[in-house]
Write a protein that holds these residues in place. Structure first.
Motif, PDB file in Angstrom:
ATOM      1  N   LEU B 319      62.783  10.865  -2.140  1.00 49.80           N
ATOM      2  CA  LEU B 319      63.079  11.873  -1.231  1.00 49.80           C
ATOM      3  C   LEU B 319      64.489  12.813  -1.468  1.00 49.80           C
ATOM      4  CD1 LEU B 319      62.005  10.103   2.178  1.00 49.80           C
ATOM      5  CD2 LEU B 319      60.971  11.779   0.834  1.00 49.80           C
ATOM      6  N   LEU B 320      65.464  11.978  -1.804  1.00 48.75           N
ATOM      7  CA  LEU B 320      66.673  12.722  -1.969  1.00 48.75           C
ATOM      8  C   LEU B 320      66.358  13.846  -3.407  1.00 48.75           C
ATOM      9  CD1 LEU B 320      69.680  10.334  -2.346  1.00 48.75           C
ATOM     10  CD2 LEU B 320      69.489  12.310  -0.905  1.00 48.75           C
ATOM     11  N   ALA B 321      65.672  13.459  -4.225  1.00 50.13           N
ATOM     12  CA  ALA B 321      65.554  14.365  -5.410  1.00 50.13           C
ATOM     13  C   ALA B 321      64.698  15.668  -4.675  1.00 50.13           C
ATOM     14  CB  ALA B 321      64.338  13.455  -6.453  1.00 50.13           C
ATOM     15  N   GLY B 322      63.828  15.500  -3.679  1.00 47.66           N
ATOM     16  CA  GLY B 322      62.980  16.499  -3.087  1.00 47.66           C
ATOM     17  C   GLY B 322      64.124  17.440  -2.443  1.00 47.66           C
ATOM     18  N   VAL B 323      65.017  16.827  -1.694  1.00 51.70           N
ATOM     19  CA  VAL B 323      66.216  17.661  -1.077  1.00 51.70           C
ATOM     20  C   VAL B 323      66.729  18.237  -2.208  1.00 51.70           C
ATOM     21  CG1 VAL B 323      68.107  17.355   0.048  1.00 51.70           C
ATOM     22  CG2 VAL B 323      66.322  16.150   0.987  1.00 51.70           C
ATOM     23  N   VAL B 324      67.109  17.860  -3.306  1.00 53.15           N
ATOM     24  CA  VAL B 324      67.949  18.513  -4.248  1.00 53.15           C
ATOM     25  C   VAL B 324      67.164  19.741  -4.761  1.00 53.15           C
ATOM     26  CG1 VAL B 324      68.855  18.277  -6.573  1.00 53.15           C
ATOM     27  CG2 VAL B 324      69.336  16.597  -4.795  1.00 53.15           C
ATOM     28  N   ALA B 325      66.056  19.249  -5.101  1.00 56.28           N
ATOM     29  CA  ALA B 325      64.970  20.328  -5.969  1.00 56.28           C
ATOM     30  C   ALA B 325      64.944  21.548  -4.817  1.00 56.28           C
ATOM     31  CB  ALA B 325      63.780  19.720  -6.266  1.00 56.28           C
ATOM     32  N   GLY B 326      64.652  21.203  -3.445  1.00 56.75           N
ATOM     33  CA  GLY B 326      64.296  22.373  -2.359  1.00 56.75           C
ATOM     34  C   GLY B 326      65.354  22.904  -2.430  1.00 56.75           C
ATOM     35  N   ILE B 327      66.640  22.674  -2.567  1.00 57.43           N
ATOM     36  CA  ILE B 327      67.960  23.489  -2.628  1.00 57.43           C
ATOM     37  C   ILE B 327      67.734  24.343  -3.810  1.00 57.43           C
ATOM     38  CG2 ILE B 327      70.410  23.661  -2.250  1.00 57.43           C
ATOM     39  CD1 ILE B 327      70.220  21.107  -0.648  1.00 57.43           C
ATOM     40  N   GLY B 328      67.383  23.943  -4.843  1.00 55.77           N
ATOM     41  CA  GLY B 328      67.409  24.531  -6.048  1.00 55.77           C
ATOM     42  C   GLY B 328      66.477  25.811  -5.996  1.00 55.77           C
ATOM     43  N   GLY B 329      65.306  25.416  -5.251  1.00 58.85           N
ATOM     44  CA  GLY B 329      64.300  26.451  -5.015  1.00 58.85           C
ATOM     45  C   GLY B 329      64.868  27.748  -4.008  1.00 58.85           C
ATOM     46  N   ALA B 330      65.666  27.190  -3.219  1.00 58.46           N
ATOM     47  CA  ALA B 330      66.256  28.272  -2.174  1.00 58.46           C
ATOM     48  C   ALA B 330      67.219  28.871  -3.233  1.00 58.46           C
ATOM     49  CB  ALA B 330      66.788  27.500  -1.012  1.00 58.46           C
ATOM     50  N   SER B 331      67.890  28.706  -4.306  1.00 64.08           N
ATOM     51  CA  SER B 331      68.885  29.596  -5.049  1.00 64.08           C
ATOM     52  C   SER B 331      68.134  30.667  -5.494  1.00 64.08           C
ATOM     53  CB  SER B 331      69.525  28.820  -6.180  1.00 64.08           C
ATOM     54  OG  SER B 331      68.404  28.482  -7.143  1.00 64.08           O
ATOM     55  N   TYR B 332      66.703  30.846  -5.341  1.00 61.06           N
ATOM     56  CA  TYR B 332      66.068  32.220  -5.651  1.00 61.06           C
ATOM     57  C   TYR B 332      65.959  32.817  -4.367  1.00 61.06           C
ATOM     58  CZ  TYR B 332      64.456  31.223 -10.530  1.00 61.06           C
ATOM     59  OH  TYR B 332      64.467  31.207 -11.514  1.00 61.06           O
ATOM     60  N   THR B 333      65.334  32.363  -3.424  1.00 61.44           N
ATOM     61  CA  THR B 333      65.038  33.196  -2.202  1.00 61.44           C
ATOM     62  C   THR B 333      66.254  33.259  -1.030  1.00 61.44           C
ATOM     63  OG1 THR B 333      64.134  31.111  -1.310  1.00 61.44           O
ATOM     64  CG2 THR B 333      62.649  32.721  -2.316  1.00 61.44           C
ATOM     65  N   LEU B 334      67.390  32.559  -1.270  1.00 60.25           N
ATOM     66  CA  LEU B 334      68.117  32.848  -0.291  1.00 60.25           C
ATOM     67  C   LEU B 334      69.423  33.554  -0.818  1.00 60.25           C
ATOM     68  CD1 LEU B 334      68.035  29.507   1.969  1.00 60.25           C
ATOM     69  CD2 LEU B 334      67.219  32.080   2.562  1.00 60.25           C
ATOM     70  N   ALA B 335      69.266  33.840  -2.226  1.00 64.76           N
ATOM     71  CA  ALA B 335      70.419  34.382  -2.860  1.00 64.76           C
ATOM     72  C   ALA B 335      70.042  35.461  -3.874  1.00 64.76           C
ATOM     73  CB  ALA B 335      71.307  33.597  -3.900  1.00 64.76           C
ATOM     74  N   LEU B 336      68.792  35.558  -4.240  1.00 64.31           N
ATOM     75  CA  LEU B 336      68.524  36.659  -5.210  1.00 64.31           C
ATOM     76  C   LEU B 336      67.208  37.454  -5.108  1.00 64.31           C
ATOM     77  CD1 LEU B 336      68.965  34.098  -8.429  1.00 64.31           C
ATOM     78  CD2 LEU B 336      70.572  36.031  -7.679  1.00 64.31           C
ATOM     79  N   TYR B 337      66.133  36.877  -4.780  1.00 70.38           N
ATOM     80  CA  TYR B 337      64.857  37.634  -4.867  1.00 70.38           C
ATOM     81  C   TYR B 337      64.277  37.152  -3.373  1.00 70.38           C
ATOM     82  CZ  TYR B 337      66.004  36.730  -9.501  1.00 70.38           C
ATOM     83  OH  TYR B 337      66.474  36.557 -10.822  1.00 70.38           O
ATOM     84  N   SER B 338      62.969  38.249  -3.046  1.00 68.57           N
ATOM     85  CA  SER B 338      62.239  37.771  -2.149  1.00 68.57           C
ATOM     86  C   SER B 338      61.053  36.754  -2.673  1.00 68.57           C
ATOM     87  CB  SER B 338      61.421  38.749  -1.666  1.00 68.57           C
ATOM     88  OG  SER B 338      62.262  39.721  -1.231  1.00 68.57           O
ATOM     89  N   PHE B 339      60.382  36.039  -1.755  1.00 67.20           N
ATOM     90  CA  PHE B 339      59.519  35.101  -2.415  1.00 67.20           C
ATOM     91  C   PHE B 339      58.264  35.884  -2.854  1.00 67.20           C
ATOM     92  CE2 PHE B 339      55.762  32.300  -2.327  1.00 67.20           C
ATOM     93  CZ  PHE B 339      56.277  31.292  -2.860  1.00 67.20           C
ATOM     94  N   THR B 340      57.935  35.362  -4.140  1.00 65.11           N
ATOM     95  CA  THR B 340      56.679  35.985  -4.806  1.00 65.11           C
ATOM     96  C   THR B 340      55.853  34.789  -4.982  1.00 65.11           C
ATOM     97  OG1 THR B 340      57.520  36.109  -7.054  1.00 65.11           O
ATOM     98  CG2 THR B 340      57.592  38.126  -5.604  1.00 65.11           C
ATOM     99  N   LYS B 341      54.582  34.998  -5.357  1.00 68.12           N
ATOM    100  CA  LYS B 341      53.573  34.086  -5.695  1.00 68.12           C
ATOM    101  C   LYS B 341      54.156  33.477  -6.949  1.00 68.12           C
ATOM    102  CE  LYS B 341      48.398  33.713  -5.517  1.00 68.12           C
ATOM    103  NZ  LYS B 341      47.352  34.445  -5.498  1.00 68.12           N
ATOM    104  N   ASN B 342      53.993  32.077  -7.062  1.00 64.82           N
ATOM    105  CA  ASN B 342      54.270  31.377  -8.191  1.00 64.82           C
ATOM    106  C   ASN B 342      55.797  31.754  -8.843  1.00 64.82           C
ATOM    107  OD1 ASN B 342      53.948  29.335  -9.985  1.00 64.82           O
ATOM    108  ND2 ASN B 342      52.529  30.294 -11.174  1.00 64.82           N
ATOM    109  N   MET B 343      56.715  31.916  -7.975  1.00 66.93           N
ATOM    110  CA  MET B 343      57.836  32.659  -8.441  1.00 66.93           C
ATOM    111  C   MET B 343      58.773  31.526  -9.519  1.00 66.93           C
ATOM    112  SD  MET B 343      60.358  32.792  -5.160  1.00 66.93           S
ATOM    113  CE  MET B 343      61.223  33.771  -6.106  1.00 66.93           C
ATOM    114  N   ILE B 344      58.575  30.214  -9.380  1.00 64.47           N
ATOM    115  CA  ILE B 344      59.276  29.388 -10.340  1.00 64.47           C
ATOM    116  C   ILE B 344      58.874  29.434 -11.735  1.00 64.47           C
ATOM    117  CG2 ILE B 344      60.001  26.940 -10.766  1.00 64.47           C
ATOM    118  CD1 ILE B 344      60.870  28.187  -8.116  1.00 64.47           C
TER     119      ILE B 344
END
Lengths: 501, 426
Positions: B319-344
């Motif tokens: 679960l902790l791993a999920g939290v860490v990776a989730g925040i990593g995903g947000a490093s795109y959408t809460l800092a750089l870009y809008s969400f797009t399909k399959n953006m990772i």
């Protein structure tokens, strides 16, 4: 159990000793019944309950993390931490405790050594220290001597006596009668999950064995004098690496003649496995040659080696010898399923396979409800009999049996041994590798002792156990071997394999 | 008898013959050095290659003549390789290898920068370093998520899905609430949701962990793709315009030349990522939690017999791993870009490679992630200066390097012994 008592739990493999102790240690939950400690019923939900109740256990397969240090292994689960909630490890305090406990009980261990670098004898010592740091009053030792040299066993018995003197109680699980008689205060014999009797250590071996098995068994292998013929297997200068590319067999020469049993003794992990696998073509040879009946066979595929008349009982039947999900009948033809009469064209002939299975189940006394049972449902002894039956059903020049009776009950041991001797008597060369010294001494006509990838000495089977024990520990090979050779081998003096001090 | 000396069982000396790993690596370095000195040296021009300490052509710069530089650094790589071939002591292996590889890269850059069109013969180091870290960031978070899972014995192939779900829920809830912090928490929960599925199915129901991970990745792509089309695109203003974290300048540190402007005028994610590397590293090797985690990943039965709750620890770490990776995903959408399909777009799998390349160590994973980030950034840069090397070829290089590295450069890579094996009592 009384305080300061050594209580031996004696029983055949599969009798339920280990299961009982795992219940006592909280690993398994009892279906019925209860455990009393100081008159109070004790409910164990897990090992941590057992530990806090003062029960410690040294498992048959060590419960040590191989890549951790001794200290890390010992403190795991009861870590010393700095400042309580922060959870930072206090390695220095943990290390000091390890040193303290190991000195108090005379169990020398290096607290900073990494487990995977330590020999098994020391690993076991770590296990005992681990239990002692948890302040146990009752220590359970599950088959502690299975992996030790005779000298290490002797040391362990000394440790057990000093623990007893310190007021600890010990449950000592084993199937070796000699050790029980040497150390136990009280003996409980278990058979098929039931207590069948208690005995005092003064009871004779035969009495104890009879209690264990439920009938009288012969403890020694009866055999006539060997009549060695021509050399069948010749190994010269063989060099083999193990899986980690570390030299395991380091220049071995040995010869096995027709009609004799050559026993290879040695503590596990000294290259026996690799030697056998190299002969069988299961492992590449780096140098040297393997000759079968005058023909070089190194570099041959395993199938070709088998077809050349070699029978092979592998050391771990669950990995190499059997396909557990397959039926007994199928396992019996694993080596020749593609030959007539078991196959015709592309198809198997189930009828022929079934008929032959039935015969062999009878002949080799395999106890199974039917030939179509998955072999994995059989007891260890009967599984082993299936392998022996399969291998001995072909005409053989050479039989290689590695740990032929490991995890096998006493009754089956007797049967398998007599089959091996019978094979020898009809002129097959036999190579037996076993970490059970008694087995090697009982079966072999000559005993080769392996130590760190070399044959450190070849002696007669009537050599005293202490001398072979020293060889197994690699100690003064020349002196020990010289003494052994000076003793003339009297052929009809078959050793009663357990006549140690 | 009792005090008999047990002979030390030393591991038999490994006789590898002449071609040890160090020598093989040395041979490769010699080849690279020759390539640099001869080929790059020949192709480079006599222009100065400038490495500016700023974001553009202005300001102080390290300068070197292109041809001379390419040959010089090629020669250094050659020398490092020769030293390894000559048989250096083992402790010198990694430093010498690092010097050799860096020299080879510099030789290559001297050629590229000097051969660039007139007016573009410079490489802005601040931009390159900043870009490296930005591109490496999702890899850092992803690889840390891998460390947390796999050190406790659960294979995490679902990093991609965790990142994607984090990016998506960060964008969605950040937009709806108009608050970046709500978005961040939502991203963490999104990643943890994928982890929860992974944990329940692989720990409780013993589903094969690799298969489960792949399925979860596909699930994340499907769910977020569906919601993106059916929800976000209907009203992007409302659902896909999350506020962004502004850049925080760190006092003192921001004034360090080059590194200051490159790293310490960044957003919270970079700081968080680097901090997490440190925290997880210390946690893993210095704390009770770490000792137990590693024991459960190596030998769960042993841990169980000592009263460690194996399954609970695994649940917690996954679960902790999920939290860490989730925040990593947000490093795109809460800092750089809008969400797009399959953006990772596969970064989760590169994170998995970084995890292995980094030998399941947080710091190792950080270095591996930076290596991948640098290669990515280099490809972008070379595209910008119209390099003769196709950018697709450069984009391919990091993966080629991974294969080589995993095959032998970093030595025998050993996963936690119980990685991927479900624990069943009895």
């Amino acid at each position: 159990m009384e305080p300061g008592e050594i209580h031996a739990l004696l029983g055949e493999n599969g009798a339920g000793k280990s299961t009982l102790m795992n219940v006592l240690y909280g690993l398994y939950q009892p279906d019925e019944g209860e455990i009393l400690v100081d008159g109070e019923p004790l409910k164990l939900r897990g090992p941590s309950d057992a530990i806090s109740a003062g029960i410690g256990m040294v498992h048959q397969h060590f419960m040590l993390v191989p890549v951790f240090t001794v200290t890390e292994n010992i403190m795991l689960g009861a870590e010393k931490v700095r400042g309580g909630i922060s959870g930072f490890l206090d390695r220095r305090r943990a290390r000091r405790e390890v040193v303290e406990v190991s000195e108090r009980y005379g169990l020398r261990v290096d607290p900073d050594a990494v487990i995977e670098d330590l020999p098994v004898g020391i690993q076991q010592r770590v296990e005992i220290v681990k239990a002692l740091t948890r302040d146990v009053d009752l220590l359970i030792l599950d088959e502690p001597t299975a992996v030790l040299t005779p000298q290490e066993t002797e040391e362990l018995l000394t440790v057990m006596r000093s623990l007893k003197a310190a007021g600890k109680s010990i449950v000592f699980i084993t199937h070796k009668l000699g050790e029980v008689k040497a150390i136990a205060d009280r003996i409980t014999v278990i058979r098929r999950g039931k207590t069948v009797g208690t005995a005092s250590p003064e009871a004779s071996r035969d009495e104890l064995a009879a209690l264990m098995v439920g009938r009288n068994v012969r403890l020694t292998v009866e055999k006539a004098t060997a009549k060695p013929g021509k050399a069948v297997l010749e190994v010269a200068g063989l060099v083999v690496d193990d899986d980690r590319q570390i030299r395991a067999v380091d220049g071995i020469d040995l010869t096995v003649h027709a009609g004799e049993v050559l026993g290879v003794a040695g503590v596990q992990g000294n290259g026996q496995t690799e030697l056998i696998e190299a002969i069988m073509g299961l492992r590449p040879t780096l140098a040297g040659s393997v000759t079968l009946d005058g023909e070089r066979v190194d570099g041959w595929s395993t199938k070709r080696v088998l077809r050349a008349g070699v029978g092979y009982v592998p050391e771990d039947r669950s990995v190499d010898g059997l396909v557990k999900e397959f039926s007994v009948a199928e396992n019996l033809v694993l080596d020749i399923y593609d030959r007539p009469p078991f196959a015709g064209g592309l198809a198997l002939k189930p009828q022929a396979i079934a008929t032959s299975a039935k015969e062999r189940i009878e002949q080799f006394d395999v106890r199974t409800s039917s030939a179509s049972m998955p072999v994995g449902t059989l007891s260890g002894g009967n599984q082993q009999k299936v392998i022996v039956a399969r291998e001995l059903s072909r005409p053989l020049k050479l039989l290689i049996a590695a740990q032929p009776t490991r995890g096998v009950d006493v009754g089956s041991i007797e049967f398998i041994h007599s089959q091996v001797i019978h094979e020898r008597d009809i002129g097959t060369a036999v190579l037996v590798v076993s970490s059970e010294l008694d087995e090697v001494l009982g079966l072999a006509d000559r005993v080769a002792v392996m130590y760190r990838g070399r044959i450190i000495g070849i002696v007669g089977p009537d050599t005293p156990r202490e001398e072979i024990g020293l060889l197994m520990a690699g100690i003064t090979p020349e002196a020990a071997a010289d003494r052994a050779e000076a003793r003339p081998a009297t052929d009809d003096d078959v050793p009663t394999s357990e006549e140690e001090a | 008898m009792s005090t008999m000396a047990v002979p030390d069982v030393a591991v038999a000396a490994v006789d590898e013959g002449f071609w040890t790993r160090s020598r093989k690596v040395g041979l490769v370095l010699v080849a690279l050095g020759l390539l640099g000195a001869l080929l790059f040296g020949a192709l480079a021009t006599d222009q100065q290659a400038r490495f500016t300490l700023s974001e553009d052509a202005a300001g102080t710069a390290l300068e070197i003549n292109g041809t001379f530089g390419a040959i010089l650094f090629g020669a250094i790589a050659l020398a490092a390789g020769a030293a390894l071939l000559a048989g250096l002591p083992k402790r010198w292996f990694l430093p010498v290898l690092a010097v050799g590889l860096v020299a080879f890269v510099l030789s290559f850059l001297c050629w590229q920068v000097s051969a660039a069109p007139a007016g573009q013969n410079f490489m802005p180091l601040v931009n390159i370093i900043r870009g490296t870290f930005i591109l490496a960031l999702p890899l850092i978070f992803g690889a840390l998520a891998g460390v947390l899972c796999e050190r406790s014995g659960v294979v995490n192939v679902a990093i991609e899905g965790q990142l994607l779900m984090g990016a998506f829920s960060g964008a969605l809830f950040g937009s709806i609430s108009g608050n970046v912090w709500v978005g961040l928490v939502a991203a963490a929960i999104g990643g943890a949701f994928i982890s929860l599925l992974l944990a329940v199915f692989s720990i409780r129901y013993l589903v094969d962990q690799t298969v489960m991970g792949i399925v979860l990745n596909l699930l994340a792509v499907g769910v977020t793709g569906f919601l993106y089309e059916r929800l976000m695109q209907t009203n992007a203003e409302r659902y896909n315009s999350a506020p962004r974290f502004s850049n925080w300048e760190i006092p003192l540190l921001k004034d360090i030349p080059v590194l200051g402007p490159a790293l310490f005028r960044s957003n919270i994610f970079l700081y968080l990522g680097l901090l997490l590397v440190l925290v997880i590293h210390i946690g893993l090797f210095r704390t009770r939690w770490g000792l137990r985690t590693r024991s459960v990943g190596e030998h769960p039965i042993a841990a169980d017999t000592l009263g460690v709750r194996v399954l609970r620890l695994r649940y917690r770490n996954v679960l902790l791993a999920g939290v860490v990776a989730g925040i990593g995903g947000a490093s795109y959408t809460l800092a750089l870009y809008s969400f797009t399909k399959n953006m990772i777009g596969g970064k989760g799998f590169i994170a998995l490679a970084a995890l292995i390349f980094g030998r399941w160590n947080p710091t190792g994973a950080l270095l591996a992630a930076l290596f991948f980030g640098f290669a990515d950034q280099l490809a972008t840069y070379l595209g910008a200066i119209n390099s003769v090397i196709p950018s697709q070829f450069l984009a391919m290089l990091p993966y080629l390097a991974t294969i080589l590295a995993v095959a032998g450069l970093v030595g025998r890579v050993r996963a936690p012994a119980a990685d991927g094996k479900p624990y069943v009592k009895g």
